[in-house]
Design a protein around this motif. Structure first.
Motif, PDB file in Angstrom:
ATOM      1  N   GLU A 105      -3.591   6.639  47.706  1.00 31.77           N
ATOM      2  CA  GLU A 105      -3.534   8.628  47.807  1.00 31.77           C
ATOM      3  C   GLU A 105      -2.153   8.419  46.923  1.00 31.77           C
ATOM      4  N   ALA A 106      -1.194   7.025  47.728  1.00 32.12           N
ATOM      5  CA  ALA A 106       0.125   6.694  47.079  1.00 32.12           C
ATOM      6  C   ALA A 106      -0.062   6.644  45.566  1.00 32.12           C
ATOM      7  N   LYS A 107      -0.537   6.382  45.207  1.00 36.33           N
ATOM      8  CA  LYS A 107      -1.172   5.745  43.074  1.00 36.33           C
ATOM      9  C   LYS A 107      -1.035   7.074  43.266  1.00 36.33           C
ATOM     10  N   GLY A 108      -1.768   7.940  43.923  1.00 34.27           N
ATOM     11  CA  GLY A 108      -1.861   9.395  43.019  1.00 34.27           C
ATOM     12  C   GLY A 108      -0.932  10.818  42.826  1.00 34.27           C
ATOM     13  N   ARG A 109      -0.294  10.155  43.931  1.00 31.56           N
ATOM     14  CA  ARG A 109       0.625  11.068  44.222  1.00 31.56           C
ATOM     15  C   ARG A 109       2.402  10.515  43.420  1.00 31.56           C
ATOM     16  N   VAL A 110       2.123   8.757  42.541  1.00 34.35           N
ATOM     17  CA  VAL A 110       3.178   8.757  41.880  1.00 34.35           C
ATOM     18  C   VAL A 110       2.043   9.237  41.010  1.00 34.35           C
ATOM     19  N   ALA A 111       1.294  10.274  40.388  1.00 28.17           N
ATOM     20  CA  ALA A 111       0.801   9.582  38.918  1.00 28.17           C
ATOM     21  C   ALA A 111       1.705  11.422  38.512  1.00 28.17           C
ATOM     22  N   GLN A 112       1.651  11.784  39.416  1.00 25.24           N
ATOM     23  CA  GLN A 112       1.269  13.736  39.494  1.00 25.24           C
ATOM     24  C   GLN A 112       3.290  14.435  39.673  1.00 25.24           C
ATOM     25  N   ILE A 113       4.095  12.876  39.909  1.00 21.59           N
ATOM     26  CA  ILE A 113       5.505  12.844  39.630  1.00 21.59           C
ATOM     27  C   ILE A 113       5.748  12.669  38.564  1.00 21.59           C
ATOM     28  N   ALA A 114       5.258  11.194  37.911  1.00 23.50           N
ATOM     29  CA  ALA A 114       5.410  10.758  36.699  1.00 23.50           C
ATOM     30  C   ALA A 114       4.764  11.729  35.826  1.00 23.50           C
ATOM     31  N   ALA A 115       3.359  12.774  35.477  1.00 20.40           N
ATOM     32  CA  ALA A 115       3.404  13.767  34.637  1.00 20.40           C
ATOM     33  C   ALA A 115       4.297  14.910  35.016  1.00 20.40           C
ATOM     34  N   LEU A 159       7.952  14.356  35.475  1.00 17.37           N
ATOM     35  CA  LEU A 159       9.062  14.316  35.079  1.00 17.37           C
ATOM     36  C   LEU A 159       9.317  14.136  33.969  1.00 17.37           C
ATOM     37  N   TYR A 160       7.590  13.760  33.314  1.00 10.76           N
ATOM     38  CA  TYR A 160       8.155  12.486  31.836  1.00 10.76           C
ATOM     39  C   TYR A 160       8.477  13.548  30.944  1.00 10.76           C
ATOM     40  N   GLU A 161       8.577  13.081  29.744  1.00  9.36           N
ATOM     41  CA  GLU A 161      10.246  13.304  28.931  1.00  9.36           C
ATOM     42  C   GLU A 161       9.376  12.979  27.498  1.00  9.36           C
ATOM     43  N   ALA A 162       8.603  13.141  26.667  1.00  4.46           N
ATOM     44  CA  ALA A 162       8.947  12.827  25.797  1.00  4.46           C
ATOM     45  C   ALA A 162      10.344  12.507  24.377  1.00  4.46           C
ATOM     46  N   PRO A 163      10.001  11.216  24.205  1.00  4.38           N
ATOM     47  CA  PRO A 163      11.517  10.860  23.041  1.00  4.38           C
ATOM     48  C   PRO A 163      10.954  12.083  21.766  1.00  4.38           C
ATOM     49  N   VAL A 164      12.711  11.909  21.234  1.00  2.75           N
ATOM     50  CA  VAL A 164      12.319  12.858  19.683  1.00  2.75           C
ATOM     51  C   VAL A 164      12.835  12.409  18.764  1.00  2.75           C
ATOM     52  N   ASP A 165      12.572  11.782  17.532  1.00  2.00           N
ATOM     53  CA  ASP A 165      12.425  10.581  16.776  1.00  2.00           C
ATOM     54  C   ASP A 165      13.500  11.719  15.432  1.00  2.00           C
ATOM     55  N   ALA A 166      14.546  11.285  14.846  1.00  2.00           N
ATOM     56  CA  ALA A 166      15.711  11.359  14.110  1.00  2.00           C
ATOM     57  C   ALA A 166      14.357  12.042  13.097  1.00  2.00           C
ATOM     58  N   THR A 167      15.465  13.006  12.826  1.00  2.90           N
ATOM     59  CA  THR A 167      14.851  13.595  11.091  1.00  2.90           C
ATOM     60  C   THR A 167      15.995  14.114  10.534  1.00  2.90           C
ATOM     61  N   ILE A 168      14.858  14.429   9.488  1.00  5.59           N
ATOM     62  CA  ILE A 168      16.499  15.250   8.540  1.00  5.59           C
ATOM     63  C   ILE A 168      16.169  16.445   7.951  1.00  5.59           C
ATOM     64  N   ALA A 169      17.264  17.615   8.245  1.00  4.81           N
ATOM     65  CA  ALA A 169      16.600  18.680   8.392  1.00  4.81           C
ATOM     66  C   ALA A 169      16.373  18.899   6.736  1.00  4.81           C
ATOM     67  N   HIS A 170      16.164  20.451   7.024  1.00  7.54           N
ATOM     68  CA  HIS A 170      15.590  20.639   5.597  1.00  7.54           C
ATOM     69  C   HIS A 170      16.594  22.541   5.877  1.00  7.54           C
ATOM     70  N   PRO A 171      16.910  23.178   4.983  1.00  7.81           N
ATOM     71  CA  PRO A 171      17.561  22.247   4.058  1.00  7.81           C
ATOM     72  C   PRO A 171      18.738  21.715   3.376  1.00  7.81           C
ATOM     73  N   VAL A 219       8.489   7.443  34.727  1.00 13.15           N
ATOM     74  CA  VAL A 219       8.265   7.247  36.082  1.00 13.15           C
ATOM     75  C   VAL A 219       7.840   5.674  35.414  1.00 13.15           C
ATOM     76  N   ASP A 220       8.573   4.944  35.887  1.00 15.40           N
ATOM     77  CA  ASP A 220       8.119   3.319  36.411  1.00 15.40           C
ATOM     78  C   ASP A 220       6.965   3.519  37.637  1.00 15.40           C
ATOM     79  N   ALA A 221       5.967   3.607  37.738  1.00 18.26           N
ATOM     80  CA  ALA A 221       4.929   3.917  38.424  1.00 18.26           C
ATOM     81  C   ALA A 221       4.964   2.514  39.388  1.00 18.26           C
ATOM     82  N   ASP A 222       4.592   0.991  39.252  1.00 16.05           N
ATOM     83  CA  ASP A 222       4.644  -0.100  39.407  1.00 16.05           C
ATOM     84  C   ASP A 222       5.349  -0.411  40.528  1.00 16.05           C
ATOM     85  N   ALA A 223       6.293  -0.180  39.767  1.00 11.99           N
ATOM     86  CA  ALA A 223       7.696   0.014  40.318  1.00 11.99           C
ATOM     87  C   ALA A 223       8.328   0.691  41.866  1.00 11.99           C
ATOM     88  N   THR A 224       7.838   1.832  41.029  1.00 14.95           N
ATOM     89  CA  THR A 224       8.239   2.998  42.414  1.00 14.95           C
ATOM     90  C   THR A 224       7.193   2.800  43.265  1.00 14.95           C
TER      91      THR A 224
END
Length: 247
Positions: free
Chosen positions: A23-33, A35-47, A60-65
């Motif tokens: 149950e604790a693992k499931g709770r952490v997984a819910q919180i991890a989902a 709080l997750y923010e995907a990184p954004v690649d650098a890019t070149i603006a057009h035009p 979220v580092d689930a194991d450490a949490t």
């Protein structure tokens, strides 16, 4: 013996008291989902061609949490362990795309309308970044010229004959790009020949385009991104492909 999370323990704002291991693992997984923010690649603006920096994400580092949860005292409040997630392509990676791996020049002739079409078409594909594995479509970059204002009627080849058509001259843009891409040894995905020999490239070195059926497409099969540049200077059309010297 008490099994489960100790009494009164909070994980952030979430009550976790008495949760069993799964149950604790499931709770952490819910919180991890949440709080997750995907990184954004650098890019070149057009035009504009300006370099847009990468932006790191977080996870979220689930194991450490979970270790925090199990080792915390009763009535404690612990916070999830947050780690940074870095973009695959960083600002420095794109800033390093300065090595010319393909370059080709053709001379522009014809009337003012054709010249302006070539110049405008070059601008549509100029300063475009193509990441590894991506396929570049000339038609998608330029768009359907029959539905856009500002394109001129100029000679185009249809069934082996020259006729007036909207966007005449854009095949010179795609053909010049093809020769630069071929010099860069990138994978050609789609290319079509004109029904009649054109004057601006040698025989067999052309790449006609016609919305929506005929496209010039290539894939970046290198391990690093590339930048496509296309511009008119001194009566000539240039196509340049830049990449990382290391490949």
């Amino acid at each position: 013996r008490f099994y489960g999370v100790k009494p009164g323990l909070l994980l952030g704002e979430e009550p976790t008291s008495g949760l069993l291991e799964n149950e604790a693992k499931g709770r952490v997984a819910q919180i991890a989902a949440r709080l997750y923010e995907a990184p954004v690649d650098a890019t070149i603006a057009h035009p504009s061609g300006s370099l847009l920096p990468d932006r790191p994400g977080r996870r979220v580092d689930a194991d450490a949490t979970l270790r925090r949860i199990w080792t915390a005292e009763p009535q404690a409040r612990v916070e999830p362990v947050i780690r940074s997630v870095y973009a695959r392509w960083r600002t420095a990676d794109l800033a390093a795309l300065t090595t010319v791996i393909g370059r080709y020049r053709t001379w522009i002739d014809g009337g003012a309308g054709r010249y302006e079409n070539v110049e405008k078409g070059a601008g549509r594909i100029n300063k475009r970044i193509v990441f590894p594995g991506q396929t570049f479509s000339t038609l998608q970059a330029i768009g359907d010229v029959t539905k856009q204002p500002g394109w001129h009627r100029a000679p185009v080849i249809i069934s082996g004959s020259y006729v007036e058509g909207v966007g005449g001259g854009l095949c010179q843009v795609s053909s010049t790009l093809y020769n630069a891409v071929a010099q860069a040894k990138l994978r050609i995905v789609e290319r079509h020949h004109h029904a009649k020999q054109v004057h601006y490239v040698p025989r067999g070195r052309d790449a006609t385009i016609a919305w929506p059926a005929l496209d010039f497409r290539f894939q970046n099969d290198r391990k690093t991104p590339i930048v496509v540049k296309s511009y008119v200077r001194g009566g000539a059309l240039w196509a340049v492909v830049q990449g990382n010297a290391a490949g």
